[in-house]
Enzyme design. Structure first.
Site, PDB file in Angstrom:
ATOM      1  N   GLY A  84      21.202  87.306 -13.305  1.00 58.74           N
ATOM      2  CA  GLY A  84      22.031  87.722 -14.439  1.00 58.74           C
ATOM      3  C   GLY A  84      21.577  87.229 -15.794  1.00 58.74           C
ATOM      4  O   GLY A  84      22.354  87.247 -16.743  1.00 58.74           O
TER       5      GLY A  84
ATOM      6  N   HIS B 295      13.214  98.187 -16.736  1.00 59.10           N
ATOM      7  CA  HIS B 295      12.224  98.038 -15.671  1.00 59.10           C
ATOM      8  C   HIS B 295      11.119  97.105 -16.171  1.00 59.10           C
ATOM      9  O   HIS B 295      10.668  97.238 -17.312  1.00 59.10           O
ATOM     10  CB  HIS B 295      11.636  99.401 -15.292  1.00 59.10           C
ATOM     11  CG  HIS B 295      10.715  99.327 -14.122  1.00 59.10           C
ATOM     12  ND1 HIS B 295      11.185  99.155 -12.832  1.00 59.10           N
ATOM     13  CD2 HIS B 295       9.377  99.370 -14.035  1.00 59.10           C
ATOM     14  CE1 HIS B 295      10.145  99.093 -12.017  1.00 59.10           C
ATOM     15  NE2 HIS B 295       9.041  99.227 -12.720  1.00 59.10           N
TER      16      HIS B 295
END
Length: 191
Positions: A12, A104
Site C-alpha cells: 500500500g 504498471h
C-alpha cells in the site's frame, strides 16, 4: 467533492502516497480502500490514515455485484488500482469506463499482461538487459495492461542494476508521479 476508491493487494505504499497528496485538499477525498488480501499491508496504512477498508474475496468480486453497488452507493468518481492483482470484471470496467486508472511498473506495452507485476517485471527487465524501464499509468479496460496510456516516466537501468535496484527507482517514480497524474485526470474529466 471528487471521491476516490483505491484497490490494492500489497503493502500500500502508493495508496499512502496518494492519500497524503490529497490530504489537504477539501475537493478530493480518498473514500475507501479495497483489498482482496486480508494480510495486505495496505490495511494497516489505511487504518492509520483513517480511511475505511473493505476486504473481499474472489467470489464476491467476480460473482456478485456487491463491490459495484458499494462503489455506486459511496458515489465514487474514480477508481485507482495501486498494486491490485486481480483482473477487473467486465461489468465493473463498463460501470467505470474512463473512470478507472492503473499503474504498471514498466513502460508498456513491454512487460505487461497476466503475471507481470512487481518483482517479476523488474527481473524480466534486468534479464533482457534493458537500458531503461519506468512506469505507465493507464485507463483500465477488460484486459491486463492494455488500456489507453495516460502517462509514462522512465528511468535508466544500469548494467550493474539488479531487480531490487530497478524496483527502488520505479517506486520513486510511482510515488512522485501517480498522485499528480490522478490529480490531472480528475481535473480533465467531467466526473
Amino acid at each position: 467533492m471528487k471521491r476516490i476508491a483505491i484497490f490494492a493487494s500489497g503493502s500500500g505504499s502508493n495508496a499512502e502516497k496518494i492519500a497524503e497528496y490529497f490530504s489537504e485538499r477539501p475537493d478530493v477525498e480518498i473514500s475507501l480502500i479495497l483489498t482482496n488480501n486480508p494480510q495486505a499491508g495496505v490495511i494497516q496504512r489505511a487504518r492509520r490514515l483513517h480511511i475505511p477498508v473493505v476486504i473481499f474475496d474472489r467470489t464476491t468480486f467476480y460473482e456478485t455485484e456487491r463491490i459495484s453497488k458499494l462503489l455506486q452507493n459511496e458515489s465514487i468518481d474514480l477508481i485507482v488500482l495501486a498494486g491490485f492483482m486481480m483482473l477487473i470484471p467486465d461489468f465493473l470496467v463498463k460501470s467505470f469506463a474512463n473512470r478507472m486508472v492503473n499503474i504498471h511498473p514498466a513502460l508498456l506495452p513491454k512487460y505487461g499482461g497476466k503475471g507481470m507485476y512487481g518483482q517479476f517485471v523488474h527481473e524480466a527487465v534486468v534479464a533482457a538487459k534493458e537500458k531503461e524501464s519506468g512506469i505507465t499509468i493507464h485507463y483500465v479496460n477488460e484486459r491486463y495492461d492494455e488500456g489507453n496510456i495516460i502517462f509514462q516516466a522512465s528511468c535508466e537501468v544500469l548494467e550493474s542494476d539488479q531487480a531490487d535496484d530497478v524496483a527502488t527507482k520505479i517506486h520513486a517514480l510511482e510515488h512522485f508521479h501517480f498522485p499528480r497524474v490522478i490529480d490531472q485526470v480528475l481535473a480533465k474529466s467531467h466526473l
